[in-house]
Design a protein around this motif. Structure first.
Motif, PDB file in Angstrom:
ATOM      1  N   ILE A 118       0.878  -1.161   0.000  1.00  0.00           N
ATOM      2  CA  ILE A 118       0.000   0.000   0.000  1.00  0.00           C
ATOM      3  C   ILE A 118       0.919   1.215   0.000  1.00  0.00           C
ATOM      4  N   TRP A 119       0.582   2.239  -0.790  1.00  0.00           N
ATOM      5  CA  TRP A 119       1.446   3.423  -0.816  1.00  0.00           C
ATOM      6  C   TRP A 119       0.696   4.691  -0.399  1.00  0.00           C
ATOM      7  N   HIS A 120       1.490   5.633   0.081  1.00  0.00           N
ATOM      8  CA  HIS A 120       1.044   6.999   0.350  1.00  0.00           C
ATOM      9  C   HIS A 120       1.859   7.922  -0.543  1.00  0.00           C
ATOM     10  N   LEU A 121       1.209   8.652  -1.419  1.00  0.00           N
ATOM     11  CA  LEU A 121       1.883   9.659  -2.233  1.00  0.00           C
ATOM     12  C   LEU A 121       1.477  11.028  -1.686  1.00  0.00           C
ATOM     13  N   THR A 122       2.476  11.799  -1.250  1.00  0.00           N
ATOM     14  CA  THR A 122       2.196  13.103  -0.640  1.00  0.00           C
ATOM     15  C   THR A 122       2.705  14.210  -1.549  1.00  0.00           C
ATOM     16  N   ARG A 123       1.801  15.098  -1.938  1.00  0.00           N
ATOM     17  CA  ARG A 123       2.130  16.203  -2.838  1.00  0.00           C
ATOM     18  C   ARG A 123       2.370  17.478  -2.040  1.00  0.00           C
ATOM     19  N   SER A 124       3.350  18.269  -2.454  1.00  0.00           N
ATOM     20  CA  SER A 124       3.597  19.532  -1.758  1.00  0.00           C
ATOM     21  C   SER A 124       2.614  20.614  -2.214  1.00  0.00           C
ATOM     22  N   HIS A 125       1.821  20.317  -3.218  1.00  0.00           N
ATOM     23  CA  HIS A 125       0.856  21.299  -3.739  1.00  0.00           C
ATOM     24  C   HIS A 125      -0.544  20.703  -3.697  1.00  0.00           C
ATOM     25  N   GLY A 126      -1.510  21.501  -3.238  1.00  0.00           N
ATOM     26  CA  GLY A 126      -2.889  21.041  -3.170  1.00  0.00           C
ATOM     27  C   GLY A 126      -3.854  22.181  -3.417  1.00  0.00           C
ATOM     28  N   ASP A 127      -5.116  21.820  -3.653  1.00  0.00           N
ATOM     29  CA  ASP A 127      -6.142  22.860  -3.769  1.00  0.00           C
ATOM     30  C   ASP A 127      -6.606  23.286  -2.377  1.00  0.00           C
ATOM     31  N   TYR A 128      -6.485  22.358  -1.419  1.00  0.00           N
ATOM     32  CA  TYR A 128      -6.915  22.593  -0.041  1.00  0.00           C
ATOM     33  C   TYR A 128      -5.812  22.102   0.891  1.00  0.00           C
ATOM     34  N   ASP A 129      -6.010  22.295   2.202  1.00  0.00           N
ATOM     35  CA  ASP A 129      -5.018  21.759   3.130  1.00  0.00           C
ATOM     36  C   ASP A 129      -5.235  20.260   3.371  1.00  0.00           C
ATOM     37  N   TRP A 130      -6.307  19.696   2.814  1.00  0.00           N
ATOM     38  CA  TRP A 130      -6.634  18.292   3.097  1.00  0.00           C
ATOM     39  C   TRP A 130      -6.478  17.364   1.894  1.00  0.00           C
ATOM     40  N   ASP A 131      -6.029  17.861   0.743  1.00  0.00           N
ATOM     41  CA  ASP A 131      -5.966  16.968  -0.429  1.00  0.00           C
ATOM     42  C   ASP A 131      -4.545  16.715  -0.917  1.00  0.00           C
ATOM     43  N   HIS A 132      -3.586  16.688   0.013  1.00  0.00           N
ATOM     44  CA  HIS A 132      -2.189  16.478  -0.377  1.00  0.00           C
ATOM     45  C   HIS A 132      -1.796  15.008  -0.476  1.00  0.00           C
ATOM     46  N   GLN A 133      -2.608  14.102   0.094  1.00  0.00           N
ATOM     47  CA  GLN A 133      -2.160  12.702   0.149  1.00  0.00           C
ATOM     48  C   GLN A 133      -3.066  11.758  -0.627  1.00  0.00           C
ATOM     49  N   LEU A 134      -2.474  11.044  -1.549  1.00  0.00           N
ATOM     50  CA  LEU A 134      -3.159   9.982  -2.279  1.00  0.00           C
ATOM     51  C   LEU A 134      -2.729   8.647  -1.690  1.00  0.00           C
ATOM     52  N   THR A 135      -3.598   7.640  -1.811  1.00  0.00           N
ATOM     53  CA  THR A 135      -3.217   6.298  -1.386  1.00  0.00           C
ATOM     54  C   THR A 135      -3.645   5.304  -2.451  1.00  0.00           C
ATOM     55  N   GLY A 136      -2.957   4.177  -2.498  1.00  0.00           N
ATOM     56  CA  GLY A 136      -3.278   3.149  -3.484  1.00  0.00           C
ATOM     57  C   GLY A 136      -2.436   1.918  -3.228  1.00  0.00           C
ATOM     58  N   THR A 137      -2.476   0.989  -4.173  1.00  0.00           N
ATOM     59  CA  THR A 137      -1.752  -0.265  -3.987  1.00  0.00           C
ATOM     60  C   THR A 137      -0.882  -0.565  -5.208  1.00  0.00           C
ATOM     61  N   ASP A 138       0.202  -1.289  -4.987  1.00  0.00           N
ATOM     62  CA  ASP A 138       1.024  -1.810  -6.085  1.00  0.00           C
ATOM     63  C   ASP A 138       1.443  -3.220  -5.718  1.00  0.00           C
ATOM     64  N   VAL A 139       1.418  -4.089  -6.717  1.00  0.00           N
ATOM     65  CA  VAL A 139       1.865  -5.472  -6.549  1.00  0.00           C
ATOM     66  C   VAL A 139       3.012  -5.698  -7.522  1.00  0.00           C
ATOM     67  N   PHE A 140       4.119  -6.240  -6.999  1.00  0.00           N
ATOM     68  CA  PHE A 140       5.300  -6.452  -7.835  1.00  0.00           C
ATOM     69  C   PHE A 140       5.698  -7.928  -7.871  1.00  0.00           C
ATOM     70  N   VAL A 141       6.073  -8.399  -9.054  1.00  0.00           N
ATOM     71  CA  VAL A 141       6.609  -9.759  -9.213  1.00  0.00           C
ATOM     72  C   VAL A 141       7.949  -9.655  -9.943  1.00  0.00           C
ATOM     73  N   PRO A 142       8.808 -10.655  -9.806  1.00  0.00           N
ATOM     74  CA  PRO A 142      10.119 -10.567 -10.446  1.00  0.00           C
ATOM     75  C   PRO A 142      10.008 -10.508 -11.977  1.00  0.00           C
ATOM     76  N   VAL A 143      10.874  -9.718 -12.558  1.00  0.00           N
ATOM     77  CA  VAL A 143      10.997  -9.711 -14.014  1.00  0.00           C
ATOM     78  C   VAL A 143      11.861 -10.913 -14.392  1.00  0.00           C
ATOM     79  N   VAL A 144      11.350 -11.760 -15.251  1.00  0.00           N
ATOM     80  CA  VAL A 144      12.120 -12.924 -15.699  1.00  0.00           C
ATOM     81  C   VAL A 144      12.742 -12.575 -17.035  1.00  0.00           C
ATOM     82  N   SER A 145      14.086 -12.524 -17.046  1.00  0.00           N
ATOM     83  CA  SER A 145      14.760 -12.155 -18.294  1.00  0.00           C
ATOM     84  C   SER A 145      14.858 -13.376 -19.206  1.00  0.00           C
ATOM     85  N   ASP A 146      14.854 -13.131 -20.486  1.00  0.00           N
ATOM     86  CA  ASP A 146      14.864 -14.236 -21.470  1.00  0.00           C
ATOM     87  C   ASP A 146      16.259 -14.835 -21.591  1.00  0.00           C
TER      88      ASP A 146
END
Lengths: 152, 152, 152, 152
Positions: free
Chosen positions: A124-152
């Motif tokens: 789960i990630w938190h992305l925090t922006r130094s710029h916002g329209d309000y004092d309450w909309d600086h942080q986004l949250t979401g998810t990322d799933v990573f698996v190994p890259v298998v080289s050929d």
């Protein structure tokens, strides 16, 4: 599954007389290597170094969505517990980057475990922006799933 | 910018003959220094270094609640935007530690802004444990608010 | 809209003489129905009602991991935007339950979108416990992904 | 502290012969009432009903920042544990609203505890928008702290 694949790879090497040692794919016990999104192959997480004693991670992160595709330095940590400490023991990790031209920082937090035979970092990630329209909309949250890259 | 200000301050001190060097309190433009919880004086966040170009943070974190009070190394990032980029522009930062003996890592994400005249770092954190009772109970979340420690 | 579609379907069924009524699978435009975890078939989310005007959701949630498998009432909301409002428009939803015997409440927040042809509800949750070892360990966070249960 | 205040209030009523029963301020044991932001008096949370057996919450939420100040219906849950269940036992609650004209839903999760003598609801929220620039920027996160509104 991962173990099986590596064994086959070494068998093949013996048969064909290849001497150079191929890069082993990253896994949960050895995070160093290249990881990518399970679904569409981006973003990409490259862990270049895991310090033995401290568990300090270093590497690079790239994400073509919302950026120009440039690589950003990452720093973070991984930690493990004794296998008998609890019913479910897996490496826990966190890493963060500064998206300099976009005026934001992002931190990912999660675990690495084998799912359907594939080492999988679920975060789960938190992305925090130094710029916002309000004092309450600086942080986004979401998810990322990573698996190994298998080289050929 | 910060460097310039420190130089001016020292010039002023030289002119007026002040000899002792006062501890400069941390603030949102210059995060280096000691920060602590707004309510009860713990945990404590010490930012020892902010790299000029990269915005890389280094420092130490201590929390007497749930630990033996030892200090843990922290690594992270701070970023700023041009003041005219949006209606609300403040530094955004993230930092993380490895709580080695406790088998967990933690990442804080937030902003720094002046509240009631006091520089205030408001964060949300993710604490990820390598040990759980289930595969779904490894991550805790919560908040921490930090204000500068004012030395006497 | 949903009501209209069901009427048409039944008209068609009458014309062709089909007698058995098939279960309609839930999808992102019509959330009513049964959803389950994409990976291992649990937990299960049953949305029994979506109020047309308010977007109020009602239903039941069951999770065999960490509970005795009982069903818990859920309440929440779904909202949609006009398709031309932004580049990426999908239904957004939230729902919550009280895990009464476990002394906790949980809220899921996320979106519904078609992934690989399958309607998929991707959520991040906050589980808040009324009991903790400290004042800072009451909230867990994690993710759940739900896809429609296809009945035979 | 709250108890002291109520006692004084009733004493005053007896002395002055007031017959009408004043609205008692909300507190952690009885959430019904009006709550507002600890710092600047907005947003406002009005809990109109807490169902005894189910712990189901109903009420209204208003936030002047980012909306036109209209009230939105809220639904959610509160749960308590036996005081001897753990070292730190406090009511846990969650509630959610649909910000219909803004195409978003929001869920707050947290606890209620006495801080400096004041009943305080500390929450983390997830606001999920049905419209985004990308598939990854639909969810905002942040915090809200609520204390009882004391009527004159």
């Amino acid at each position: 599954m991962t173990g099986m694949r590596i064994i086959s790879l070494f068998s093949g090497m013996a048969l064909t007389g290849i001497l150079s040692i191929p890069a082993l794919a990253a896994d949960c016990d050895s995070l160093t290597g290249e990881w990518t999104n399970a679904i569409n192959g981006s973003p990409t997480l490259i862990i270049t170094e895991v310090e033995d004693i401290s568990g300090h991670l270093r590497g690079q992160f790239t994400s073509p969505s919302g950026t120009a595709g440039e690589a950003f330095a990452l720093t973070g940590w991984v930690v493990e517990s004794e296998p008998d400490r609890a019913d479910d023991v897996v490496p826990a990790l966190t890493f963060s980057v500064r998206f300099t031209p976009y005026g934001s920082v992002s931190a990912w937090s999660g675990t690495c475990r084998i799912l359907d035979g594939v080492p999988t970092i679920e975060t789960i990630w938190h992305l925090t922006r130094s710029h916002g329209d309000y004092d309450w909309d600086h942080q986004l949250t979401g998810t990322d799933v990573f698996v190994p890259v298998v080289s050929d």
